[in-house]
Design a protein around this motif. Sequence first.
Motif, PDB file in Angstrom:
ATOM      1  N   GLU A   1      -5.770  -2.642  -8.028  1.00 38.56           N
ATOM      2  CA  GLU A   1      -4.544  -1.900  -8.075  1.00 38.56           C
ATOM      3  C   GLU A   1      -3.476  -2.819  -8.134  1.00 38.56           C
ATOM      4  OE1 GLU A   1      -0.783   0.170  -6.812  1.00 38.56           O
ATOM      5  OE2 GLU A   1      -2.425  -0.880  -5.475  1.00 38.56           O
TER       6      GLU A   1
ATOM      7  N   ALA B   1       2.516   2.058  -3.660  1.00 39.85           N
ATOM      8  CA  ALA B   1       1.480   2.564  -4.306  1.00 39.85           C
ATOM      9  C   ALA B   1       1.203   4.123  -3.949  1.00 39.85           C
ATOM     10  CB  ALA B   1       0.170   1.966  -4.370  1.00 39.85           C
TER      11      ALA B   1
ATOM     12  N   ASN C   1     -10.363   1.977  -8.635  1.00 35.40           N
ATOM     13  CA  ASN C   1      -9.148   2.477  -7.883  1.00 35.40           C
ATOM     14  C   ASN C   1      -8.550   1.415  -7.004  1.00 35.40           C
ATOM     15  OD1 ASN C   1      -7.344   4.589  -7.484  1.00 35.40           O
ATOM     16  ND2 ASN C   1      -8.221   5.105  -5.517  1.00 35.40           N
ATOM     17  N   GLY C   2      -9.536   0.548  -6.324  1.00 35.55           N
ATOM     18  CA  GLY C   2      -9.077  -0.462  -5.503  1.00 35.55           C
ATOM     19  C   GLY C   2      -8.506  -1.635  -6.227  1.00 35.55           C
TER      20      GLY C   2
ATOM     21  N   THR D   1      -1.295   3.501 -10.657  1.00 39.43           N
ATOM     22  CA  THR D   1      -1.120   2.059 -10.931  1.00 39.43           C
ATOM     23  C   THR D   1      -2.555   1.297 -10.713  1.00 39.43           C
ATOM     24  OG1 THR D   1      -0.259   1.830  -8.632  1.00 39.43           O
ATOM     25  CG2 THR D   1       1.082   1.979 -10.191  1.00 39.43           C
ATOM     26  N   SER D   2      -3.665   1.855 -10.775  1.00 37.82           N
ATOM     27  CA  SER D   2      -4.871   1.282 -10.738  1.00 37.82           C
ATOM     28  C   SER D   2      -5.601   1.205 -12.097  1.00 37.82           C
ATOM     29  CB  SER D   2      -5.855   1.919  -9.842  1.00 37.82           C
ATOM     30  OG  SER D   2      -6.123   3.257 -10.087  1.00 37.82           O
TER      31      SER D   2
ATOM     32  N   THR E   1       0.962  -1.164  -0.110  1.00 31.37           N
ATOM     33  CA  THR E   1      -0.034  -0.025  -0.089  1.00 31.37           C
ATOM     34  C   THR E   1       0.877   1.337   0.130  1.00 31.37           C
ATOM     35  OG1 THR E   1      -1.842  -1.099   1.346  1.00 31.37           O
ATOM     36  CG2 THR E   1      -1.768   1.242   1.051  1.00 31.37           C
TER      37      THR E   1
ATOM     38  N   TYR F   1      -4.947   6.315  -7.691  1.00 33.32           N
ATOM     39  CA  TYR F   1      -3.578   5.569  -7.846  1.00 33.32           C
ATOM     40  C   TYR F   1      -3.191   5.402  -9.057  1.00 33.32           C
ATOM     41  CZ  TYR F   1      -3.668   4.274  -3.043  1.00 33.32           C
ATOM     42  OH  TYR F   1      -3.759   4.325  -1.546  1.00 33.32           O
TER      43      TYR F   1
END
Length: 235
Positions: free
Chosen positions: A177, A134, A174-175, A156-157, A131, A154
């Motif tokens: 990721e 990220a 978004n979760g 990277t999401s 976490t 994010y």
Amino acid sequence: MKTESSSNLSSNKGPTLWGILFAPTEQFERMIDRPRFGWALAAMMLVGAIAAALVAYSVALETPAPEEAQMFDSAQLAMVYASLGFVGALIGIPVSLLLISLIQKLLLMLFQGEATYRQLFCLNTHLYLFTLLASLIMAVMMLLLGPSENPEIYPTSLAALVPAEGAVLRGVLNGIELFALWKLFLAAKGLSVIARLSSGKAWTIALILFAGGLLFAALSGWFSELAESFQPPQG
């Protein structure tokens, strides 16, 4: 004698953050007998708070000041928001780790796992590294490029790659990721090793928590949409 001494020192090692990236199974095995998390927790709290402060600072610089704070310039307001972000993360990180570990412990009781609460907290503290990675990438990109239209996304999401209408869908995407998926895989593996669960049961617990995180993100998006659409009565 030297060989025995070095062997004893090696066997007394606790899990490390570096090892969780490159030798996670070995770290999980260490957590069974040596669930140490002091240095890892301190590092996660400090670096996480710095990342939160950088994100808050970058967003505040690009956000118009509210009317009641017009006497402050943008840099001063940004420092205030950065301080709030720092303190919030400093408190929020250990609280979230305690809560996640508690939920895991309750689920383990249901699935007849054998891990102690301390072992679970140690596991989650070390897995928080993903976490944090990220969040650091987000903070660095904001400092270099400035905040995007949706600064909570994010880079990277999926939300950064797939256009989404509405805060609910955006929160779910978004979760999903890169580092969250890596963390999901290692959480299942760690629960299997530490709690002596079958792979199926370990994955079930890990997926329940992952799905809970997505649900929380969706609800947060829904409430933010409600707040934005609310128009106070004109006096």
